[in-house]
Design an enzyme around this catalytic site. Structure first.
Site, short mmCIF file in Angstrom:
data_model
loop_
_atom_site.label_atom_id
_atom_site.label_comp_id
_atom_site.label_asym_id
_atom_site.label_seq_id
_atom_site.Cartn_x
_atom_site.Cartn_y
_atom_site.Cartn_z
N HIS A 192 0.70 -1.11 0.21
CA HIS A 192 -0.05 0.15 0.04
C HIS A 192 0.95 1.30 0.01
O HIS A 192 0.43 2.20 -0.65
CB HIS A 192 -0.98 0.04 1.17
CG HIS A 192 -2.15 -1.20 0.58
ND1 HIS A 192 -2.11 -2.40 1.43
CD2 HIS A 192 -3.17 -0.85 -0.03
CE1 HIS A 192 -3.29 -2.99 0.59
NE2 HIS A 192 -3.85 -2.04 0.16
N GLU A 434 -10.61 -11.03 -6.03
CA GLU A 434 -9.29 -11.31 -5.52
C GLU A 434 -8.85 -12.57 -5.20
O GLU A 434 -7.70 -12.75 -4.79
CB GLU A 434 -8.98 -10.35 -4.36
CG GLU A 434 -9.48 -8.88 -4.48
CD GLU A 434 -9.74 -7.96 -3.30
OE1 GLU A 434 -8.78 -7.30 -2.92
OE2 GLU A 434 -10.85 -8.19 -2.88
#
Ligand code: PEP
Ligand code: MG
Length: 575
Positions: A192, A434
């Site tokens: 991230h 995902e």
């Protein structure tokens, strides 16, 4: 000779600035028996006062650069330094144990932290209090030991940040005016922190392993985020060369900028949608500046992470409304809270788990804590009248999970309508793909959802059993591996078989090697960091969909990731 450090190129561009090390000093100490207890009590009082003075400065600076809401956490910290009970407990401990200030401080604060944490299950506010005390203890200890803590919020000159790792909340605190880039020891391209760097449009290198050992505070650092190379204290010639490289990249960006108001269309005229991924409404400037045709992924968990308590329905409503209004009728895909894995909330402690990435997270938390989920859905439903809202659920593995989420959505919708609140009757509901199980079963999901959005960052990680943030096994992070391409193709084909929309919002959507294959597979929407949009649009304009369909066919039939890279290089020439 100039010291050169290599790492993973995580965000494009070249930065040259002084190093600022975001590394905590060693705060270990010895417990000692003390005769002069008054002296120790004076030391602890002075350390509390100095900590308070630091925090006041930090709060003022944070208010200026990030706004009052973001600075609130420092008010909570200041209150801890002013707490008379805490200080008198430490003084009592010094007297009773005849111990040094450091030992008394840690003994007393550990006791309070333990107490608050034990109450946190029933009252999330207690976890927050524990986190505040832990932070303040570190600061007071640093004063007692005469060691300085890094204070990123106080940075007021151009710097390159050097850190072991950057958590999403570290990154969220950075002041864009001064932080010109960062280099970390750990992390992968889709961690991230790396995604955040691309959103902030600052160059970044991750996974360098040695940056914090090799770079000293104040060194001049050239950060080449294009090739993943950092130069420490470069020569004048090297500086000149890298300034030129930075300028060249800036010139390319200027050429792409001309495509800002154009459609995303292939050379043979097929239209696609290029959307932007955002983390907060603050990212909207980048979305507009880069000509996005929608928001393909709004990662709402930052709303929860940037707060010191669960965001209220009203707070959330305001954020969603702002994004929808700002996008002026263009579609906005909001992902419900994706907490867990590497995304934590200080006020919502998650159970200790062996494998948090395979654990209690995302939709699993939302279905378990439907009080939190319902608040989010109500805020979204109320905001839906301000634009074109699409909602998707993260980490869906099974159809019953999707159905349960949809049922809760429909219940809240019915309640709001019964209360006389206006909601849009055209909200699309979809899922992130995902988890390989969902990708394989896409034909069944496609009969119930309105759309898919393929989250390749996690899909690749779960398919290859390779953690997306682990640089030691980053060679297994293979977006072009034919196995991944087959999963992606199955998702796109399944969506189209039932007349549904197929999007991708993982980093692969903006990857210049993957994009030609995805165009060939007929992906409908490509959503990416806003800063990748114009380059992607430029590439798309140069591709013929029929040629790309043939390329995609060959790619899914290939044997390895490298073979696919070679195929694309041989078949696609674009500037
Ligand atoms: C993904 O997994 O591809 C995705 C877009 O979600 P995130 O990166 O937020 O996990
Ligand atoms: Mg994900």
């Amino acid at each position: 000779m100039t010291n050169k450090i290599t790492g993973i190129a995580a965000s494009n561009g070249v930065a040259i600035a002084k190093a600022y090390k975001l590394v905590d000093p060693d705060l270990s100490f010895e417990t000692r028996t003390i005769d002069d207890t008054q002296g120790e009590k004076d030391r602890i009082s002075a350390a509390f006062l100095s900590s308070k003075a630091d925090l006041e400065k930090i709060r003022t600076k944070a208010e200026e650069s990030m706004g009052a809401d973001e600075a609130e956490v420092f008010t909570a910290h200041i209150m801890v330094t002013e707490d008379p009970e805490l200080l008198s407990n430490i003084n009592d401990k010094i007297d009773s144990d005849k111990t040094n200030a450091e030992a008394a401080l840690v003994a007393v604060t550990d006791m309070f932290i333990g107490m608050f944490e034990s109450m946190a299950d029933d009252n999330p506010y207690m976890a927050e209090r524990a986190a505040d005390i832990r932070d303040v203890t570190k600061r007071v200890l640093s004063h007692l030991l005469g060691k300085e803590l890094p204070n990123p919020a106080l940075i007021n000159e151009e710097v390159v940040i050097v850190a072991k790792d950057m958590t999403p909340s570290d990154t969220a605190q950075l002041d864009r005016r001064y932080v010109k880039g960062f280099i970390t020891n750990v992390g992968g391209r889709t961690a991230h922190a790396a995604i955040m760097a691309r959103t902030l449009e600052i160059p970044a290198i991750v996974g360098s392993e040695v940056a914090t050992d090799e770079i000293t505070d104040g060194d001049t650092v050239v950060l080449d985020g294009l090739d993943g190379l950092a130069l420490v204290n470069p020569t004048a010639d090297e500086m000149t060369a890298y300034q030129a490289k930075g300028n060249q990249y800036a010139a390319k960006k200027a050429a792409w900028a001309k495509l800002k108001n154009e459609k995303s269309v292939s050379a043979d005229g097929k239209e696609f949608v290029i959307g932007a991924n955002i983390g907060t409404p603050k990212d909207l400037d980048g979305v507009t500046d880069n000509g996005a045709e929608g928001v393909g992924l709004y990662r709402t968990e930052f709303l929860y992470m940037d707060s010191t308590e669960l965001p209220t329905e009203e707070d959330q409503f305001e954020s969603y409304k702002k994004v929808l209004k700002n996008m002026d009728g263009k579609p906005v895909t909001v992902r419900t809270m994706d907490i867990g894995g590497d995304k934590h909330l200080p006020y919502l402690p998650l159970p200790e788990e062996e494998n948090p990435f395979l654990g209690y997270r995302a939709i699993r938390i939302s279905l378990d804590r439907d009080d939190i989920f319902r608040t989010q859905l109500r805020a979204l439903l109320r905001a839906s009248v301000y634009g074109q809202l699409w909602i998707m659920f993260p980490m869906v593995a099974t159809l019953p999970e999707f159905r349960a989420a949809r049922d809760i959505f429909n219940e809240e919708k019915a309640k709001l309508i019964a209360e006389g609140t206006q909601v849009s009757d055209d909200i699309k509901l979809g899922i992130m793909i995902e988890i390989p199980a969902a990708a394989v079963l896409a034909d069944k999901f496609a009969q119930e959802v309105d759309f898919f959005s393929i989250g390749t960052n996690d899909l690749i990680g779960y398919s290859m059993a390779a953690d997306r943030g682990n640089d030691r096994i980053s060679y297994l992070y293979q977006p072009y591996n034919p196995s991944i391409l087959r999963l992606v193709k199955n998702v796109i084909d399944s969506a189209h078989k039932y007349g549904k929309f197929a999007a991708m919002c993982g980093e692969m959507a903006g990857d210049p090697v993957a994009l030609p294959i995805l165009v060939g597979m007929g992906l409908d929407e490509f959503s990416m960091s806003a800063t990748s949009i114009l380059q992607a649009r430029s590439l798309m304009k140069q591709l013929d969909t029929k040629d790309m369909a043939k390329l995609a066919e060959k790619a899914v039939d290939a044997e390895t990731n490298d073979e696919v890279v070679a195929l694309v290089k041989a078949n696609v020439t674009a500037d």
